[in-house]
Scaffold this motif. Structure first.
Motif, PDB file in Angstrom:
ATOM      1  N   LEU A  77       1.600  17.603   8.705  1.00 13.14           N
ATOM      2  CA  LEU A  77       2.043  17.668   7.306  1.00 13.14           C
ATOM      3  C   LEU A  77       3.466  17.137   7.196  1.00 13.14           C
ATOM      4  CD1 LEU A  77       1.770  18.761   4.325  1.00 13.14           C
ATOM      5  CD2 LEU A  77       2.780  20.894   5.206  1.00 13.14           C
ATOM      6  N   PHE A  78       3.659  16.186   6.284  1.00 15.36           N
ATOM      7  CA  PHE A  78       5.000  15.650   6.026  1.00 15.36           C
ATOM      8  C   PHE A  78       5.624  16.382   4.852  1.00 15.36           C
ATOM      9  CE2 PHE A  78       5.250  11.794   8.608  1.00 15.36           C
ATOM     10  CZ  PHE A  78       3.940  11.708   9.048  1.00 15.36           C
ATOM     11  N   ARG A  79       6.950  16.476   4.875  1.00 20.47           N
ATOM     12  CA  ARG A  79       7.580  17.045   3.692  1.00 20.47           C
ATOM     13  C   ARG A  79       7.328  16.107   2.514  1.00 20.47           C
ATOM     14  NH1 ARG A  79      12.530  15.010   2.470  1.00 20.47           N
ATOM     15  NH2 ARG A  79      13.428  13.577   4.002  1.00 20.47           N
ATOM     16  N   ARG A  80       7.173  16.745   1.369  1.00 18.59           N
ATOM     17  CA  ARG A  80       6.749  16.066   0.155  1.00 18.59           C
ATOM     18  C   ARG A  80       7.565  14.809  -0.165  1.00 18.59           C
ATOM     19  NH1 ARG A  80       5.674  19.985  -4.905  1.00 18.59           N
ATOM     20  NH2 ARG A  80       3.889  18.822  -5.687  1.00 18.59           N
ATOM     21  N   SER A  81       8.846  14.881   0.080  1.00 19.18           N
ATOM     22  CA  SER A  81       9.729  13.802  -0.366  1.00 19.18           C
ATOM     23  C   SER A  81       9.966  12.746   0.714  1.00 19.18           C
ATOM     24  CB  SER A  81      11.066  14.403  -0.775  1.00 19.18           C
ATOM     25  OG  SER A  81      11.617  15.118   0.335  1.00 19.18           O
ATOM     26  N   THR A  82       9.203  12.808   1.791  1.00 19.07           N
ATOM     27  CA  THR A  82       9.491  11.873   2.885  1.00 19.07           C
ATOM     28  C   THR A  82       9.489  10.420   2.403  1.00 19.07           C
ATOM     29  OG1 THR A  82       8.880  11.131   5.100  1.00 19.07           O
ATOM     30  CG2 THR A  82       7.072  11.657   3.614  1.00 19.07           C
ATOM     31  N   GLN A  83      10.444   9.652   2.918  1.00 20.70           N
ATOM     32  CA  GLN A  83      10.484   8.218   2.614  1.00 20.70           C
ATOM     33  C   GLN A  83      10.174   7.398   3.865  1.00 20.70           C
ATOM     34  OE1 GLN A  83      10.636   6.809  -0.319  1.00 20.70           O
ATOM     35  NE2 GLN A  83      10.626   8.870  -1.158  1.00 20.70           N
ATOM     36  N   TYR A 140       9.228  12.221  14.786  1.00 18.17           N
ATOM     37  CA  TYR A 140       9.145  12.045  13.332  1.00 18.17           C
ATOM     38  C   TYR A 140       9.577  13.322  12.641  1.00 18.17           C
ATOM     39  CZ  TYR A 140       7.092   7.583  14.328  1.00 18.17           C
ATOM     40  OH  TYR A 140       6.916   6.298  14.786  1.00 18.17           O
ATOM     41  N   ARG A 141      10.827  13.354  12.226  1.00 13.15           N
ATOM     42  CA  ARG A 141      11.461  14.567  11.758  1.00 13.15           C
ATOM     43  C   ARG A 141      10.965  15.044  10.396  1.00 13.15           C
ATOM     44  NH1 ARG A 141      15.658  15.729  15.352  1.00 13.15           N
ATOM     45  NH2 ARG A 141      15.132  14.503  17.216  1.00 13.15           N
ATOM     46  N   ASP A 142      10.253  14.186   9.664  1.00 15.20           N
ATOM     47  CA  ASP A 142       9.762  14.598   8.353  1.00 15.20           C
ATOM     48  C   ASP A 142       8.450  15.364   8.432  1.00 15.20           C
ATOM     49  OD1 ASP A 142      11.943  13.586   7.167  1.00 15.20           O
ATOM     50  OD2 ASP A 142      10.968  11.876   6.214  1.00 15.20           O
ATOM     51  N   ILE A 143       7.934  15.519   9.635  1.00 18.00           N
ATOM     52  CA  ILE A 143       6.745  16.359   9.803  1.00 18.00           C
ATOM     53  C   ILE A 143       7.209  17.807   9.895  1.00 18.00           C
ATOM     54  CG2 ILE A 143       4.755  16.892  11.266  1.00 18.00           C
ATOM     55  CD1 ILE A 143       4.868  13.992  12.255  1.00 18.00           C
ATOM     56  N   VAL A 144       6.663  18.645   9.028  1.00 19.76           N
ATOM     57  CA  VAL A 144       7.136  20.027   8.966  1.00 19.76           C
ATOM     58  C   VAL A 144       6.144  21.034   9.533  1.00 19.76           C
ATOM     59  CG1 VAL A 144       8.711  19.656   7.050  1.00 19.76           C
ATOM     60  CG2 VAL A 144       6.300  20.189   6.571  1.00 19.76           C
ATOM     61  N   LEU A 145       4.927  20.593   9.786  1.00 15.69           N
ATOM     62  CA  LEU A 145       3.900  21.490  10.306  1.00 15.69           C
ATOM     63  C   LEU A 145       2.817  20.660  10.977  1.00 15.69           C
ATOM     64  CD1 LEU A 145       2.565  24.367  10.402  1.00 15.69           C
ATOM     65  CD2 LEU A 145       1.437  23.765   8.237  1.00 15.69           C
ATOM     66  N   ALA A 146       2.287  21.181  12.078  1.00 14.74           N
ATOM     67  CA  ALA A 146       1.137  20.524  12.696  1.00 14.74           C
ATOM     68  C   ALA A 146       0.148  21.596  13.102  1.00 14.74           C
ATOM     69  CB  ALA A 146       1.568  19.700  13.913  1.00 14.74           C
ATOM     70  N   ASP A 192       0.813  -1.220   0.000  1.00 12.31           N
ATOM     71  CA  ASP A 192       0.000   0.000   0.000  1.00 12.31           C
ATOM     72  C   ASP A 192       0.849   1.275   0.000  1.00 12.31           C
ATOM     73  OD1 ASP A 192       0.976  -0.228   2.560  1.00 12.31           O
ATOM     74  OD2 ASP A 192      -0.913   0.227   3.562  1.00 12.31           O
ATOM     75  N   PRO A 193       1.771   1.381  -0.974  1.00 11.83           N
ATOM     76  CA  PRO A 193       2.603   2.583  -1.020  1.00 11.83           C
ATOM     77  C   PRO A 193       1.786   3.814  -1.394  1.00 11.83           C
ATOM     78  CG  PRO A 193       2.900   1.325  -3.024  1.00 11.83           C
ATOM     79  CD  PRO A 193       2.017   0.490  -2.123  1.00 11.83           C
ATOM     80  N   LEU A 194       2.103   4.932  -0.769  1.00 15.84           N
ATOM     81  CA  LEU A 194       1.477   6.211  -1.111  1.00 15.84           C
ATOM     82  C   LEU A 194       2.204   6.823  -2.305  1.00 15.84           C
ATOM     83  CD1 LEU A 194       1.214   7.355   2.591  1.00 15.84           C
ATOM     84  CD2 LEU A 194      -0.747   6.990   1.091  1.00 15.84           C
ATOM     85  N   LEU A 195       1.451   7.481  -3.177  1.00 17.36           N
ATOM     86  CA  LEU A 195       2.041   8.080  -4.374  1.00 17.36           C
ATOM     87  C   LEU A 195       3.245   8.946  -3.996  1.00 17.36           C
ATOM     88  CD1 LEU A 195       1.528   8.334  -7.482  1.00 17.36           C
ATOM     89  CD2 LEU A 195       0.331  10.464  -6.973  1.00 17.36           C
ATOM     90  N   PRO A 196       4.410   8.736  -4.645  1.00 14.93           N
ATOM     91  CA  PRO A 196       5.589   9.547  -4.314  1.00 14.93           C
ATOM     92  C   PRO A 196       5.373  11.040  -4.593  1.00 14.93           C
ATOM     93  CG  PRO A 196       6.217   7.651  -5.668  1.00 14.93           C
ATOM     94  CD  PRO A 196       4.714   7.720  -5.665  1.00 14.93           C
ATOM     95  N   ASN A 197       6.186  11.818  -3.936  1.00 13.02           N
ATOM     96  CA  ASN A 197       6.259  13.264  -4.183  1.00 13.02           C
ATOM     97  C   ASN A 197       4.934  14.012  -4.062  1.00 13.02           C
ATOM     98  OD1 ASN A 197       8.027  15.411  -4.592  1.00 13.02           O
ATOM     99  ND2 ASN A 197       7.554  15.533  -6.774  1.00 13.02           N
TER     100      ASN A 197
END
Lengths: 271, 271, 271, 271
Positions: free
Chosen positions: A81-87, A65-71, A16-21
């Motif tokens: 909100l995660f940064r767009r490129s989060t892996q 979770y460091r890829d979260i840039v805003l809450a 169930d991968p989420l669409l990249p980018n």
């Protein structure tokens, strides 16, 4: 290996991968919090302790979770909100959703007694969650505008509703009937004329919700031996040792408008 | 309504219904529990308190979610089977997954101090979760056989490994090297000859994991005034009052084999 | 209604909407076309008729589906780009995928005899298809660059391979062995020195593939009675009749570079 | 390799495996066939040639895809049932859906002139398709019952509607109005009393649709030299040559009831 004849059941796990980018927003919502807030005697229309507890759980999630840039949080919900490129976890939906909602819940329960020292938990609170993907910046901004507009609408309504009930001694049914069909301006006016409340002077936390950002401060010096010294502290640099500044990231919570451009201009690294 | 111009962002929420009339298994797994068990000094190879805490959380989940008909736990994981026709949350995947993992976590944290009274939580534990669908009874049985076979394999290995380390004073590396390539029979033999341990007499909880079922007992009388009396208690039935027996469902935890037919024959209402 | 007791089976249809506001690319691929091209004696390395037939089918698809803004074809494949906001079939994936692949196939078979008048179809050709979503312009450009780079690589290889086989009288195995490990420059050189072929003068269709765009021409006048007249034709406007120009969209096929910026600057309405 | 810097766009392809061990039904539907049937002057209420052309396309699909165990067609639609364990294209949804709908379409267009020798195709016909999963036999049977009940309902309605229009010289609007609210028995009666039509004597193809099954006949002998001889033919077996019988599978089309048990008992290998 024993058990290997059963291992085929793993093949039923569907990837169930989420669409990249794309921008990923995870929203956590209190499950049955109408009842929960009554069981635990939350103050109406807003319970400062309950909101601060939500903020504490959200801060812990962002710390982890460091890829979260805003809450953004209001009432019994929080959006991340995660940064767009989060892996993160290879963008596997179930893994991200379940782990973060679990962590949020864990933080909420662990911190409960700090914010409600004299109110024991009657039963286990729980949260549901969902992940929504947004392809562009515009939708991300509109998402957060949607949540903050919701905060405003609900808080204005609830503030007046509870004033009518608590101070105006109306029944809840009468209070709802009184409010039915009123527009924003009328509610402001009623608050002012009947209860002497200037809505705009109420706590920004109640009116705007909570906004958590990462603040990057480049003010640390890292000596090559690994020791960190605040840049402002004068230091004798040992001969032959190179130094470089290292960005230091801290979390910052505020209760500001995120609908207008100002916030986004100031925090241009979010999108 | 204010905010309505942003509400279009809701359209990005993609529906995620699970295929109807399939068996749903939700597995909850401790997230980073290797570290967590060390931070909280779990006894090796098995910590009775930690396992009982997992059981307590699972029992609470089954108490709350009546469509779960079976649960199996081992180590830091628990699997929950829903009845095939469940309509819980309209079978929306994210809703079910997030809410139940959240509730499990909440119960785990709330009950922590009961099972670890002298060990405060160092940091918030969390769990990930996944939902897997199985179309037939055979796969459901094989799924649970897979998990219980895993329990057996891991426990036998760990029991011997920790005996080598704790009593045999081996380094972990040496213990792993000693075990490498050994088959089940050899491990039983080593446990017995070196440490005097008869594996089959160890706690069934460690060897078989925990199995939770619903036990339906029709032995209560409900008077029409709502009072319940156990059927076995002789009672003077008031004139004119009708009585009827009501099935009473309780949860039962055991540590039995679920690979063979016996369990499933005895619990034929599960599938 | 008779049959209504069976209608519940419709509930097993799972909704499959594609994420809104993302670029949708549908790629159609010949299924088993290695065998198909041999059965129908396609000219090697490129069969002009077969390529023109692919183009004809793609043009028909774009004529029918107005939300397709760009198509790129090479060999036995074609990629179609939809405008980001398309609401075609409510963005239902299966509906879009199946209908368009079906229509493409239908056009291919219907037009076969026009391009292969003396070669009857030996058996029914078929195509598979897939839809891929891209959130940003960059990925869309990179997607089409990927396909055109593929065209170039394959065509250079195949041109040399077939020259070695057809003119150089090598066996296919020897030709492959000869080409193994050669880089682009070496292949150009071999083509030139051995066969006197200047690769860059070969048909652009073979080297670049086919690019279909919509060309909007605002040069028609629509009288309010519905009649259309080319703007350039002088006309006596009847008294009292208003006129307005209407954009006229036509399809344009070319064989140009779509990797560099020039194409995208010239066709800035695509993205 | 040139182009490799673009290859990352492949990562946006999301895997779409269908749940293992479930029954897969692919339904193909004529796209816009109301218009298509008028453009090509299909006989009303049923066009024998059009139905036979659908059957021909379906037979070709089943000939090519051996994992299809049953097909049912009516009007401009066909449903194909795959055996539960099929691994066709690794059960990738888009691949199966697109390839089979494409192949069906291709067969339809290629065979058009055979069934409509004097009616050229005015424009390319197309079909949409969808795949639905069913976990149990019951749902599969109910799915096919649903389609055949639909056949019956539509055919009874259409037969009477067109009799009213063609023989009764009603306008279509009047005919619809006349039929509105009538139940099955009334329609039978009207057909009989007004037009002398005994519905049950109409062609089974119109009333029941088309059913395609595989018929396995074990009556062939395969000599070890590869020659096949029907078992019933007496043969001199050459000395030293072993023989074995080989099951021979053929397709069989019929127009029988598939709602009752009889069909499924006779074809017990389907489910």
């Amino acid at each position: 290996m024993a058990g290997s004849k059963y291992a085929y059941v793993k093949n039923f796990e569907i990837p169930d991968p989420l669409l990249p980018n794309t921008y990923m927003v995870l929203r956590v919502d209190g499950h049955g919090f109408h009842r929960f807030s009554e069981s635990h005697s939350f103050t109406k229309p807003n319970d400062q302790r309950a909101l601060e507890l939500m903020d504490a759980a959200a801060l812990a999630v962002m710390q982890e979770y460091r890829d979260i840039v805003l809450a953004f949080g209001e009432s019994d919900e929080y959006s991340f909100l995660f940064r767009r490129s989060t892996q993160l976890y290879n963008r596997r939906q179930s893994k991200i959703l379940s782990t973060l909602v679990s962590y949020f819940t864990s933080c909420y329960v662990m911190n409960w007694s700090k914010y409600f020292p004299s109110t024991p938990l009657e039963y286990p609170p729980s949260f549901d969650g969902r992940i929504v993907l947004y392809p562009t910046e515009k939708e991300v901004r509109d998402y957060f505008s949607w949540r903050q507009a919701d905060t405003h609408i609900n808080n204005l309504y609830n503030t007046l509703f509870w004033a009518l009930v608590q101070q105006g001694e109306m029944t809840p049914a009468d209070a709802h009937a009184t409010l039915k069909g009123t527009v924003s301006g009328q509610k402001h006016e009623m608050l002012h004329s009947r209860f002497g409340i200037n809505y705009n002077t109420l706590s920004a936390r109640f009116r705007k919700g909570s906004v958590i950002t990462r603040k990057t401060v480049i003010n640390f010096i890292v000596w090559i031996d690994g020791l960190e010294t605040p840049e402002s502290v004068p230091s004798d640099e040992p001969d032959g040792l190179k130094r470089k500044t290292k960005p230091k990231v801290t979390l910052e919570i505020s209760h500001v408008d995120i609908i207008g451009d100002e916030f986004w201009n100031k925090n241009s690294d979010i999108l």
